[in-house]
Each structure stands twice: as C-alpha cells, then as structure tokens.
Design a protein around this motif. Structure first.
Motif, PDB file in Angstrom:
ATOM      1  N   HIS A  24       0.833  -1.209   0.000  1.00 37.73           N
ATOM      2  CA  HIS A  24       0.000   0.000   0.000  1.00 37.73           C
ATOM      3  C   HIS A  24       0.866   1.258   0.000  1.00 37.73           C
ATOM      4  O   HIS A  24       1.931   1.290   0.596  1.00 37.73           O
ATOM      5  N   THR A  27      -3.508   4.194   3.690  1.00 40.49           N
ATOM      6  CA  THR A  27      -4.880   3.787   4.007  1.00 40.49           C
ATOM      7  C   THR A  27      -5.733   5.038   4.147  1.00 40.49           C
ATOM      8  O   THR A  27      -5.309   6.028   4.742  1.00 40.49           O
ATOM      9  N   ILE A  58      -2.948   1.380  12.530  1.00 41.37           N
ATOM     10  CA  ILE A  58      -2.470   1.219  11.156  1.00 41.37           C
ATOM     11  C   ILE A  58      -1.303   2.153  10.877  1.00 41.37           C
ATOM     12  O   ILE A  58      -0.356   1.800  10.157  1.00 41.37           O
ATOM     13  N   GLU A  62       1.874   2.036   8.102  1.00 48.53           N
ATOM     14  CA  GLU A  62       1.800   2.748   6.826  1.00 48.53           C
ATOM     15  C   GLU A  62       1.075   4.072   7.035  1.00 48.53           C
ATOM     16  O   GLU A  62       0.360   4.248   8.041  1.00 48.53           O
ATOM     17  N   CYS A 285      -2.644  -4.519   6.202  1.00 46.25           N
ATOM     18  CA  CYS A 285      -1.843  -3.361   5.812  1.00 46.25           C
ATOM     19  C   CYS A 285      -0.382  -3.792   5.700  1.00 46.25           C
ATOM     20  O   CYS A 285      -0.064  -4.981   5.857  1.00 46.25           O
ATOM     21  N   THR A 335     -12.023   0.956   6.490  1.00 45.76           N
ATOM     22  CA  THR A 335     -10.733   1.233   5.859  1.00 45.76           C
ATOM     23  C   THR A 335     -10.820   1.041   4.348  1.00 45.76           C
ATOM     24  O   THR A 335     -11.674   0.315   3.844  1.00 45.76           O
ATOM     25  N   GLN A 337      -7.763   0.770   1.130  1.00 49.70           N
ATOM     26  CA  GLN A 337      -6.343   0.846   0.794  1.00 49.70           C
ATOM     27  C   GLN A 337      -6.096   1.539  -0.543  1.00 49.70           C
ATOM     28  O   GLN A 337      -6.892   1.450  -1.466  1.00 49.70           O
TER      29      GLN A 337
END
Length: 341
Positions: A24, A27, A58, A62, A285, A335, A337
C-alpha cells in the motif's frame, strides 16, 4: 469454472484492483460526525475514539489519511496520532470501505479510481457528503474516475487480485441499488470494475441489515485460491444469516477453493440484536493484520493464530472494536487501501 491461479493481466480497461495484501501507499479512513446518524453524542464520541484507535494502529505500519471537513480537524486531532494526516473532505459516517475510492492500477503503473456510486446502502442513511468522497479523493489526487454504472459498496464484493470475485446477490441484485439490471449485467460491470474474469455468487440475505449482508463480514480471500470464512460452531437453521453463510461456504467449496473456517466467538462483551462479531472483517496493511477481538479467549486466539498462518511475516494487531460491531460492521468496513505503484 476454471479458477485463476495467477493474474490474468490487463482487462478491457487495463485497470485491475490489486489484492488487499499487496503493498500500500496509504490507508484512507473517514471521520464520523453526523448527528442524524449518531443522535447520542456520548455514543458518537465512542465511535470516534474507536475509529481513531484503528487509524493509530495502522499508522504504525503505513501512512493513514483521515477524511473530515476542515472544521472537524481539531476534534479529530485530539484523538489521532500525529502520524495520521487529515484531509479536508467532508464526511457523515465512517464506512470508507463502502463510500471511499476503489483504487485500480494498469500495466503502465498508473492509478485510477474505479467508481461504484455509494447511495447510502440503498437510500437507508443520509449520505450527502459520503456519496461524494470517492470523487473528491480522485480529484485531490488528480486521478481519473472510471464510471462503472453501478450503485453499491466495495464491502459487498470481495476480490483476490488474481481475477476472481465473490459476492452476495442481496447486496447487488437489489432494486435499492441497481433496479432494472440483471445479475449477468451486474456481474459484467463488477468484473470490469475490478479487472477480474470470474465471479462466484451466493444468495445472501435481503432486508435484514443495512448492507443486505455484505460478503466482507463473512468470507475473505487470503490468496488466489484460499478463503477464510467465519461460521458458528452450531448453526441455527432458523437464522437466515446462518443458512446463507452455509450456502456461501458450499458455493465456494464447490468451485474448488480451499475454504478454512474461523469459529464465531462463543461469548461476546456486547449483546444486541444488530451486533456483528466477525473475525473475517479484518484489514491487511503493510506488515500487519489488524483484527477484532471480542473477549472470548479461545476464539480470539484461534482467529489470531489463523490469520498469522494465512499472512506469514505480518504482525497480528488485535483491537476491541465492539462499538463498530454494534453498528453492524468492523475494521475492514472502516478502511480503504491505496495500492503502491
């Protein structure tokens, strides 16, 4: 049906939605604020704190973008980690899986937003701002918005990133989303939207919850031919959701997929008619899987160990998100991505 074991490459549009476990860039999440949705201010604050807890978890792995109107940024910042970035995109509710942008990549490593129009789960909830979230994110990122001709939600379809989709008919073949479209027409548009080649349908449940039984609360792809499904140890055949879940299991197994069951928790902290206790509603993630725990030591442990096997090398982060279960959703629902290019 011949199921794909590797990517089929470009489709007619050239854009493909990668598997969630692919790398990713970031997010996206949404800040819940609507008093039409959350009439109790104390409960709204609980929901906001839970969304902040997920975003903060998260953000250890990321970048996270929280979407909220500018006038809401101060209240959100009090609960959010400094690592979470705020964008001035107004929202009503938190369900970014459903109203947020679906990102696709083509063979030139170009991004686009594959646009399934959110309509409040069939006009069941206010969505003046949420219906525009995907388009506003695409505009801010200067990405093309690829129309699909569909109304619905990404939580209502699950993709493996290798050409295969699964969904419940109740979330798509429904006059509250796509009146006048046949299942074949909806399937063709979903396949184009995700850059996929094959689709497995099961009936689902109409009209019993706001989503008309989203697939992501029941079953998730963990690889090209692997599925995790959340089932009760002792199904109640008078429960429409249990019956539909068993039908989905049978359909997936009949199509040659490796289907592993995670049991539902035997006991939960929160009891209510709308409470969803789904271990399947986790989020993958970079470097982690963020999952719900429900306070049942046995099944919480089974779910954590199962996810660790299916996603080797990723940290398993367990959170108490009971307040989302009371709303009928979970971490995956909150969420969305953006894949790395």
């Amino acid at each position: 049906m011949s199921l794909p074991g590797k990517s089929y490459g470009q489709t007619d549009t050239g854009f493909v939605v990668p598997a969630e476990e692919a790398p990713h860039q970031r997010t996206f999440m949404q800040w819940p604020v609507s008093r039409k949705v959350y009439r109790d201010p104390v409960f709204l604050e609980m929901v906001q704190q839970t969304i902040a807890d997920i975003a903060n978890a998260i953000s250890d792995f990321e970048p996270v973008i929280m979407l909220a109107a500018a006038e809401r940024h101060a209240e959100a910042r009090r609960k959010l980690s400094a690592k979470v970035q705020l964008w001035d995109i107004p929202t009503e509710d938190l369900w970014c899986r459903d109203s947020g942008p679906i990102f696709a990549i083509n063979g030139k490593k170009e991004l686009a937003v594959s646009h399934v129009q959110f309509n409040g789960w069939g006009q069941k909830q206010v969505h003046t701002n949420d219906a525009r979230v995907a388009g506003r994110v695409a505009e801010r990122l200067s990405l093309p918005l690829l129309a699909t001709g569909l109304k619905g939600e990404a939580g209502g379809v699950e993709q493996n990133g290798y050409g295969l989709l699964m969904a419940h008919e109740s979330s798509w073949l429904n006059d509250n989303r796509n009146p006048g479209l046949s299942r074949d027409e909806i399937e063709e548009r979903l396949l184009a939207a995700y850059g996929a080649r094959h689709m497995i349908w099961s009936e689902g449940v109409y009209g019993e919850d706001i989503t008309d039984y989203h697939i992501d609360s029941l079953a998730r792809f963990t690889g090209p031919r692997r599925v995790l499904i959340n089932l009760p140890d002792d199904p109640d055949m008078s429960d429409r959701f249990h019956v539909a879940a068993l039908e989905t299991y049978d359909r997936l197994a009949a199509n040659g997929l490796q289907v592993e069951v995670i049991p539902e928790p035997h006991s939960v902290r929160t009891n209510g008619p709308e409470f969803v206790a789904s271990y399947a509603n986790y989020y993958v993630c970079n470097g982690a899987v963020v999952m719900a725990q429900f306070g049942d030591p046995e099944t919480d442990s089974i779910a954590s160990e199962t996810l660790a096997r299916h996603y080797p090398g990723r940290e398993i982060v367990s959170l108490n998100v009971d307040v989302l279960g009371e709303l009928g959703g979970g971490i995956h629902c909150a969420t969305q991505q953006m894949p790395f290019v």
